[in-house]
Scaffold this active site. Structure first.
Site, short mmCIF file in Angstrom:
data_model
loop_
_atom_site.label_atom_id
_atom_site.label_comp_id
_atom_site.label_asym_id
_atom_site.label_seq_id
_atom_site.Cartn_x
_atom_site.Cartn_y
_atom_site.Cartn_z
N CYS A 189 38.73 40.60 25.91
CA CYS A 189 37.78 41.72 25.99
C CYS A 189 38.07 42.81 24.96
O CYS A 189 37.35 43.79 24.89
CB CYS A 189 37.76 42.29 27.40
SG CYS A 189 39.37 42.59 28.09
N CYS A 239 42.98 42.83 33.91
CA CYS A 239 43.31 44.23 33.61
C CYS A 239 44.63 44.62 34.26
O CYS A 239 45.43 45.36 33.68
CB CYS A 239 42.21 45.16 34.11
SG CYS A 239 40.61 44.85 33.35
#
Lengths: 126, 176
Positions: free
Chosen positions: A37, A106
């Site tokens: 990402c 994350c």
């Protein structure tokens, strides 16, 4: 996608945003990125002579979950020894922030940032 | 049949995208639903599947980074997990700087000029890495493919910055 309240809180009021002097011998810097990402995360820890983390700062360019994960981690590591901090698992971060499965990476990034900072500290003090 | 074979291309990174688009049009015409209006449902299904495959192949090959990724997959190069963290320190420091520069673009007096000069910086970084990746992919050894994968992951960070810049551009010029 709906963010959890905790993610929104950390996103809107991030704790401990900032930078420390990476050349300070007491400051350990962990840099990690997620190619999938494009997120980039910097975590800095100020570690005293007893190996206790006195302060933590972060700077993250990424989605809300990445910012919340790093913000949370700065709160958690303060006052811990580097060994204790090194044991923080991404699953605990994901659970605390109620991250959905697609955002688990994350929390992995935040765990890896702690590890990278500790590694930097060990290479500095070696 | 792999994506390169569908278009009659050699399995390599270098590819003529105009030729790709031409062949794509020709191939899609052959499986167009209108041509199968009176065919059996079996034949119609085959045509739809074929059309989807041609489309997937086209979308993959026309995009340089997706093409490189696909090539590495075909070569069964043993790359780290897509979700794995990346920790090349000096590269990530540079990425931080580039993000900070993008923040500055937001607050520049002359947005248009700031965007142009920032886009040029991004392009230079991107093209440099793309060229290195191209050379490594052409070499096509186990080692060079591994290194090409590393360049590809770095290029994805640049790709993200390009997307961020596009978003900022939309934002700035819609607010005007």
């Amino acid at each position: 996608m709906a963010y959890s309240e905790k993610v929104i809180d950390h996103y809107e009021n991030p704790r401990n945003v900032g930078s420390m002097d990476k050349n300070d011998p007491q400051v350990a810097t962990g840099m990690v990125g997620a190619p999938a990402c494009g997120d980039v995360m910097k975590l800095q820890l100020k570690i005293n002579a007893d190996g206790i983390i006195e302060d933590a700062k972060f700077k993250t360019y990424g989605c809300g979950s990445a910012i919340a994960s790093s913000s949370l981690v700065t709160e958690w590591v303060k006052g811990k020894s580097i060994d204790e901090a090194g044991k923080i698992k991404n699953t605990a971060i994901a659970e605390e922030l109620a991250l959905p499965p697609v955002k688990i990476h994350c929390s992995i990034l935040a765990e890896d940032a702690i590890k990278a900072a500790i590694e930097d500290y060990r290479s500095k003090t070696a | 049949m792999n994506y390169f074979q569908i278009f009659g291309f050699t399995e390599q990174y270098e590819l003529d995208v105009h030729k790709l688009a031409d062949i794509y049009q020709t191939l899609q015409k052959k499986v167009h639903p209108d041509k199968f209006a009176h065919a059996s449902s079996q034949e119609q299904l085959v045509a739809v599947k074929r059309s989807t495959l041609i489309n997937d192949a086209y979308q993959t090959l026309k995009h340089p980074l997706k093409r490189a990724q696909y090539l590495l997959t075909l070569r069964e190069s043993d790359q780290p997990n897509e979700q794995a963290s990346f920790s090349d320190n000096s590269f990530l420091m540079r990425q931080m700087e580039l993000h900070e520069m993008l923040d500055d673009v937001k607050h520049a007096n002359d947005h248009e000029a700031a965007i142009l000069s920032y886009a040029a910086v991004l392009n230079t970084g991107f093209e440099e890495l793309a060229l290195e990746m191209h050379t490594l992919l052409d070499e096509n050894s186990i080692q060079s493919n591994l290194l090409a994968g590393d360049k590809l992951r770095k290029l994805k960070f640049y790709q993200k910055l390009r997307v961020d810049l596009d978003k900022l551009e939309d934002q700035l010029f819609n607010d005007d």
